[in-house]
Design an enzyme around this catalytic site. Structure first.
Site, short mmCIF file in Angstrom:
data_model
loop_
_atom_site.label_atom_id
_atom_site.label_comp_id
_atom_site.label_asym_id
_atom_site.label_seq_id
_atom_site.Cartn_x
_atom_site.Cartn_y
_atom_site.Cartn_z
N TRP A 34 31.87 -13.29 2.72
CA TRP A 34 31.44 -12.36 1.66
C TRP A 34 29.94 -12.52 1.45
O TRP A 34 29.41 -13.65 1.51
CB TRP A 34 32.16 -12.67 0.34
CG TRP A 34 33.29 -11.74 0.02
CD1 TRP A 34 33.25 -10.68 -0.83
CD2 TRP A 34 34.63 -11.77 0.54
NE1 TRP A 34 34.48 -10.05 -0.87
CE2 TRP A 34 35.34 -10.69 -0.04
CE3 TRP A 34 35.30 -12.58 1.45
CZ2 TRP A 34 36.68 -10.42 0.24
CZ3 TRP A 34 36.63 -12.31 1.74
CH2 TRP A 34 37.30 -11.24 1.15
N TRP A 36 27.40 -12.04 -1.19
CA TRP A 36 26.66 -12.87 -2.16
C TRP A 36 27.27 -14.26 -2.28
O TRP A 36 26.58 -15.22 -2.61
CB TRP A 36 26.38 -12.16 -3.48
CG TRP A 36 27.49 -11.85 -4.43
CD1 TRP A 36 28.81 -11.65 -4.16
CD2 TRP A 36 27.35 -11.70 -5.87
NE1 TRP A 36 29.49 -11.36 -5.31
CE2 TRP A 36 28.63 -11.39 -6.37
CE3 TRP A 36 26.30 -11.78 -6.76
CZ2 TRP A 36 28.86 -11.16 -7.74
CZ3 TRP A 36 26.53 -11.55 -8.11
CH2 TRP A 36 27.79 -11.25 -8.59
N GLY A 162 30.10 -6.63 -7.15
CA GLY A 162 30.53 -8.02 -7.13
C GLY A 162 31.30 -8.39 -8.39
O GLY A 162 31.86 -9.47 -8.49
N ASP A 164 34.09 -6.92 -9.92
CA ASP A 164 35.07 -5.89 -9.58
C ASP A 164 35.73 -5.15 -10.75
O ASP A 164 35.87 -3.96 -10.74
CB ASP A 164 36.20 -6.51 -8.76
CG ASP A 164 35.71 -7.21 -7.50
OD1 ASP A 164 34.49 -7.37 -7.33
OD2 ASP A 164 36.56 -7.59 -6.69
N GLU A 394 37.54 -20.46 -9.19
CA GLU A 394 36.77 -19.22 -9.01
C GLU A 394 36.05 -18.86 -10.30
O GLU A 394 34.89 -18.46 -10.29
CB GLU A 394 37.73 -18.08 -8.60
CG GLU A 394 37.04 -16.76 -8.36
CD GLU A 394 38.00 -15.68 -7.87
OE1 GLU A 394 39.23 -15.92 -7.87
OE2 GLU A 394 37.52 -14.60 -7.48
C1 DGY Z 1 38.74 -8.45 -3.55
O1 DGY Z 1 39.39 -8.27 -2.53
O2 DGY Z 1 39.24 -8.56 -4.69
C2 DGY Z 1 37.31 -8.64 -3.46
O3 DGY Z 1 36.75 -9.05 -4.65
C3 DGY Z 1 36.60 -7.46 -2.93
O4 DGY Z 1 35.29 -7.86 -2.74
#
Ligand code: DGY
Length: 429
Positions: A34, A36, A162, A164, A394
């Protein structure tokens, strides 16, 4: 765990998630490179292996598209545990199968940092090799994510930000017609609790936006003209403005006179363009839906990135300090991704309230650079406590500090090593 055990653990997570030159955010949930994530990861590697830090960024730029875009995901190998994979994106813009849009451009800033930290001066050669690629990418943002020349950067998909699942996208997303998606099976909810992830109605629209862009073969000018989602984002706008300042510093050091003057023009345009995102009722920068012409009505953690972007006029500074203190009185840990006083706030659902370590790092840098070391240090201490109690998760609940989403996360480990860890803070002092 003691601090040195945590330092060791953070290091071992990066090594464990290393796929041979690039690092996955976490195994299972995010099995590819990914954008960033990788760049923040380079900051972590830089604390014990400079060469590996550069490699991470160089491998990301191997996926750069012919038009300059650096994609948000590089699918270097097929992994059935992730959806949507390369066949759903249907792109053909670069040398490595990839998604079809970008992500916040933190690379110029981190590259400058790697150069500054290298006393041998050898890093400048590696920066010089990446410099034209950075220029191309930044020009791409201006051409295709600010086609109206507003001085702000839009995202064509919530994933491009980023961030989401931010409430800021809700109205613009509701306006996206659900079309051409067929039956599909999500994989994210088999890795983590569905209560922490976006809902099905969001996913239907995420896929519908992708279908609309596929229909124009991801042609960037067509995407900018026709994409059903086109929202100027304070997060990507401030990160881009900051990245331009760091790119300018690199251009000056590399003696790139013409590029330096081009970048100065971008900075001036964006400094004034950022006013487009100012919500006078809230006294903060918010998102602006370029399709409907509406500003959003909530404060996200990205509002605080104005300082990181170098926007430090008295009004911005005073209102951000006031919002900071108000939010600090509502939650135990800072900085929630969305205002806890807003109706859409949810402490554990993806980007609707939880805390991200790398956002705290950027906000703290902005406060520190503006001379407010007290608030900067509060963010560092909170980030360290969250990791000490919640692990290298996360993200974290601002209320309980519990770790959530994916575990053994690369960027959380990198931010620990490069900033939050008391070991690092002592060395930096
Ligand atoms: C996801 O698959 O949820 C990612 O965040 C997309 O970048």
């Amino acid at each position: 765990m003691s601090n040195s055990d945590l330092d060791q653990k953070a290091k071992s997570i990066l090594i464990e998630n290393d796929q041979g030159g690039y690092t996955v955010p976490t195994k299972g949930l995010y099995p590819y490179q990914w954008n960033w994530d990788s760049v923040f990861v380079a900051l972590g590697f830089a604390t014990f292996d400079q060469d590996r830090a550069w490699r991470e960024i160089e491998m990301l730029f191997q996926g750069q598209w012919r038009d300059g875009m650096v994609p948000h995901i590089l699918f270097r190998k097929d992994d059935p545990s992730y959806f949507p994979g390369p066949s759903v994106w249907g792109t053909d813009g670069g040398p490595i199968p990839s998604s079809g849009h970008s992500q916040p451009p933190v690379a110029a800033t981190v590259i400058r940092e790697l150069v500054d930290a290298d006393v041998t001066g050898q890093s400048l050669d590696r920066a010089a090799a990446l410099f034209p690629k950075l220029m191309q990418w930044h020009r791409w943002f201006l051409a295709y994510r600010d086609p109206q020349d507003l001085g702000v950067i839009a995202v064509i998909h919530p994933w491009e930000s980023g961030r989401d699942n931010l409430p800021d996208w809700d109205d613009a997303l509701r306006a996206v017609e659900i079309a051409d998606i067929g039956p599909y099976e999500r994989k994210d909810t088999s890795h983590v609790d569905p209560a922490m992830r976006p809902q099905k109605a969001d996913y239907d629209r995420y896929l519908s936006i992708m279908a609309a862009c596929r229909a124009v073969q991801w042609d960037p000018a067509e995407v900018a003209r026709t994409c059903p989602f086109f929202v100027a984002d304070p997060g990507i706008t401030f990160i881009f403005l900051r990245a331009n300042r760091d790119l300018l510093s690199l251009a000056e050091r590399l003696g790139r006179v013409a590029e330096a003057s081009e970048i100065r023009g971008w900075i001036a345009k964006m400094e004034s363009g950022a006013k487009t995102l100012w919500n006078e009722d809230l006294k903060a920068h918010v998102a602006f839906d370029e399709r409907s012409g509406k500003l959003t009505d909530g404060i996200s953690s990205a509002a605080f990135l104005a300082l990181y972007a170098g926007i430090r006029d008295e009004t911005t500074m005073a209102s951000l300090q006031a919002h900071f203190d108000r939010i600090a009185s509502k939650v135990r840990f800072l900085m929630p991704s969305y205002d806890p006083d807003h109706a859409s706030y949810e402490p554990l659902r993806y980007w609707r309230g939880p805390i991200w370590a790398m956002i705290n790092y950027m906000i703290a840098r902005g406060f520190a650079e503006a001379g407010d070391t007290m608030r900067a240090e509060r963010l560092r201490v909170d980030t360290a406590s969250l990791i000490e109690t919640g692990g290298f998760a996360e993200y974290f609940s601002p209320e309980t500090g519990a770790g959530a989403g994916g575990g053994t996360f690369s960027w959380t480990s990198a931010i620990w090593l490069s900033w939050a860890s008391p070991t690092h803070a002592e060395q930096a002092a």
